[in-house]
Motif scaffolding. Structure first.
Motif, PDB file in Angstrom:
ATOM      1  N   LYS A   1      -1.782  -6.947  -5.816  1.00  0.00           N
ATOM      2  CA  LYS A   1      -2.386  -5.725  -5.295  1.00  0.00           C
ATOM      3  C   LYS A   1      -3.905  -5.861  -5.302  1.00  0.00           C
ATOM      4  O   LYS A   1      -4.579  -5.552  -4.322  1.00  0.00           O
ATOM      5  CB  LYS A   1      -1.953  -4.548  -6.163  1.00  0.00           C
ATOM      6  N   GLU A   2      -4.395  -6.349  -6.427  1.00  0.00           N
ATOM      7  CA  GLU A   2      -5.822  -6.571  -6.594  1.00  0.00           C
ATOM      8  C   GLU A   2      -6.342  -7.547  -5.531  1.00  0.00           C
ATOM      9  O   GLU A   2      -7.440  -7.390  -5.011  1.00  0.00           O
ATOM     10  CB  GLU A   2      -6.008  -7.185  -7.982  1.00  0.00           C
ATOM     11  N   GLN A   3      -5.524  -8.541  -5.215  1.00  0.00           N
ATOM     12  CA  GLN A   3      -5.937  -9.548  -4.241  1.00  0.00           C
ATOM     13  C   GLN A   3      -5.668  -9.114  -2.797  1.00  0.00           C
ATOM     14  O   GLN A   3      -5.838  -9.898  -1.874  1.00  0.00           O
ATOM     15  CB  GLN A   3      -5.229 -10.874  -4.536  1.00  0.00           C
ATOM     16  N   LYS A   4      -5.203  -7.884  -2.629  1.00  0.00           N
ATOM     17  CA  LYS A   4      -4.990  -7.299  -1.301  1.00  0.00           C
ATOM     18  C   LYS A   4      -3.870  -7.963  -0.497  1.00  0.00           C
ATOM     19  O   LYS A   4      -3.904  -7.998   0.738  1.00  0.00           O
ATOM     20  CB  LYS A   4      -6.288  -7.330  -0.457  1.00  0.00           C
TER      21      LYS A   4
ATOM     22  N   GLU B   1       0.810  -1.207   0.000  1.00  0.00           N
ATOM     23  CA  GLU B   1       0.000   0.000   0.000  1.00  0.00           C
ATOM     24  C   GLU B   1       0.852   1.269   0.000  1.00  0.00           C
ATOM     25  O   GLU B   1       0.540   2.239  -0.679  1.00  0.00           O
ATOM     26  CB  GLU B   1      -0.898  -0.017   1.234  1.00  0.00           C
TER      27      GLU B   1
ATOM     28  N   ASN C   1       3.165  -7.668 -13.759  1.00  0.00           N
ATOM     29  CA  ASN C   1       1.835  -8.293 -13.801  1.00  0.00           C
ATOM     30  C   ASN C   1       1.535  -9.073 -12.516  1.00  0.00           C
ATOM     31  O   ASN C   1       0.398  -9.112 -12.059  1.00  0.00           O
ATOM     32  CB  ASN C   1       1.632  -9.140 -15.069  1.00  0.00           C
TER      33      ASN C   1
ATOM     34  N   SER D   1      -4.023 -18.607  -9.096  1.00  0.00           N
ATOM     35  CA  SER D   1      -4.463 -17.263  -8.756  1.00  0.00           C
ATOM     36  C   SER D   1      -5.623 -17.311  -7.763  1.00  0.00           C
ATOM     37  O   SER D   1      -5.664 -16.548  -6.789  1.00  0.00           O
ATOM     38  CB  SER D   1      -4.850 -16.526 -10.039  1.00  0.00           C
TER      39      SER D   1
ATOM     40  N   CYS E   1      -0.002 -15.523 -12.603  1.00  0.00           N
ATOM     41  CA  CYS E   1      -0.525 -14.805 -13.765  1.00  0.00           C
ATOM     42  C   CYS E   1      -0.906 -15.740 -14.908  1.00  0.00           C
ATOM     43  O   CYS E   1      -1.530 -15.320 -15.870  1.00  0.00           O
ATOM     44  CB  CYS E   1       0.475 -13.766 -14.240  1.00  0.00           C
TER      45      CYS E   1
ATOM     46  N   LYS F   1      -5.668 -16.020  -3.858  1.00  0.00           N
ATOM     47  CA  LYS F   1      -6.725 -15.127  -3.390  1.00  0.00           C
ATOM     48  C   LYS F   1      -7.388 -15.672  -2.125  1.00  0.00           C
ATOM     49  O   LYS F   1      -7.606 -14.938  -1.156  1.00  0.00           O
ATOM     50  CB  LYS F   1      -7.764 -14.969  -4.504  1.00  0.00           C
TER      51      LYS F   1
ATOM     52  N   ALA G   1       0.637  -6.384  -9.915  1.00  0.00           N
ATOM     53  CA  ALA G   1      -0.711  -5.851 -10.133  1.00  0.00           C
ATOM     54  C   ALA G   1      -1.763  -6.826  -9.602  1.00  0.00           C
ATOM     55  O   ALA G   1      -2.711  -6.422  -8.919  1.00  0.00           O
ATOM     56  CB  ALA G   1      -0.931  -5.584 -11.623  1.00  0.00           C
ATOM     57  N   LEU G   2      -1.575  -8.101  -9.915  1.00  0.00           N
ATOM     58  CA  LEU G   2      -2.530  -9.105  -9.464  1.00  0.00           C
ATOM     59  C   LEU G   2      -2.564  -9.200  -7.931  1.00  0.00           C
ATOM     60  O   LEU G   2      -3.628  -9.259  -7.320  1.00  0.00           O
ATOM     61  CB  LEU G   2      -2.181 -10.474 -10.066  1.00  0.00           C
TER      62      LEU G   2
END
Ligand code: C2E
Ligand code: CA
Ligand code: CA
Ligand code: CA
Length: 276
Positions: free
Chosen positions: A248-251, A50, A242, A216, A210, A220, A245-246
């Protein structure tokens, strides 16, 4: 021996002999590594996703010998474990690392935990807890700034009951991180029942996130489950945008990987912390 013909068995024997010789040489190097200053430590930053700031660092043991050059941990750690020399080397490392982290605090750098890999041989030694106490006392490092990285397999093979061990560590005030998560023994039992602070998803797993929908999804789910148990998640061996990014999306909380930094010598680590 002179009698090396075209015999397969002889060729096999000589290959085994070579391996044995290298093994013996490495044991010799390890035995004298502290005295000869052929063992040293690098620190790899752990980056909070973050804020992209350094929130900790993992200590990694290195051997560079005059006789054999650099030897990778993949090669020397198993030999150190088999020969029992891991005990002496890791006690040395633990003291150095705690001392180093205390020095950083004394320099006025905001404190962060340093992580140390603990092998199952160490955990299973009766004197392990007293060694920890002794080192913390001697160096004056507040226990919350030491994090022990323990693998699930060493918890499983622990002679001490795993819960008891982790409770003792928690009482001591040190942090515990479950290392190499996703390889081998993964048991959700450990997550739900054990007092651990952090979970590190293994690189072999991160490599595929990825390209494999399944991996993935698993990543998650691991992250979600960990968060529901108040456990932070580190992704190990992150190399590409990549993946970042993934994650980050998955926290995912924390990144350890070449994308931010490889293992560093102490001065370079201090530079990196200060620049941020
Ligand atoms: P580990 O605990 O999983 O440590 C992380 C390893 O991944 C380190 O390798 C680190 O350099 C590497 N790494 C980190 N980010 C990346 C990346 O983005 N890409 C790639 N390709 N690699 C990355 P290292 O230092 O070679 O250590 C290998 C293993 O040796 C460690 O795996 C750990 O199990 C063991 N080890 C290292 N130091 C110690 C130690 O002091 N004590 C014990 N018991 N084991 C140690
Ligand atoms: Ca580790
Ligand atoms: Ca690991
Ligand atoms: Ca690993």
């Amino acid at each position: 021996s002179k009698d090396t013909g075209k015999n397969k068995f002889t060729i096999f024997d000589s290959k085994m002999e070579e391996e044995l010789n290298r093994n013996t040489l490495i044991v010799e190097v390890l035995r004298n590594a502290i005295d000869n200053k052929e063992v040293y430590i690098q620190y790899q930053p752990l980056i909070e996703l973050e804020t992209t700031t350094v929130i900790g660092y993992e200590a990694l043991m290195r051997i560079r010998s005059e006789r054999l050059g650099s030897i990778t941990p993949e090669e020397f750690i198993p030999i150190a474990e088999e020969s029992g020399l891991i005990i002496e080397l890791s006690s040395w490392l633990l003291k150095e690392v705690c001392n180093f982290n205390k020095e950083l605090i004394d320099m006025g750098i905001p404190p962060r935990p340093v992580s140390v890999n603990i092998s199952s041989i160490q955990i299973n030694r009766p004197g392990f807890i007293s060694l920890l106490r002794e080192v913390l006392e001697e160096t004056g490092l507040p226990p919350q700034y030491l994090e022990l990285e323990i693998t699930e397999s060493s918890l499983v093979s622990s002679i001490m009951d795993a819960t008891e061990l982790l409770n003792t560590l928690q009482e001591l005030g040190v942090k515990v991180s479950l290392d190499d998560f996703g390889t081998g023994y993964s048991s959700l039992n450990y997550l739900t029942k054990m007092p651990i602070n952090t979970l590190k998803i293994d690189k072999s797993f991160i490599d595929n996130i990825c390209y494999s929908e399944k991996d993935s999804q698993i990543a998650k789910s691991i992250i979600q489950l960990a968060h529901s148990l108040n456990i932070k998640v580190v992704a190990e061996g992150v190399e590409y945008e990549n993946q970042l990014a993934l994650l980050k999306e998955q926290k995912c909380d924390i990144i350890q990987g070449f994308i931010y930094s490889g293992p560093l010598h102490a001065p370079a680590l201090i530079d990196m912390i200060r620049k941020a």
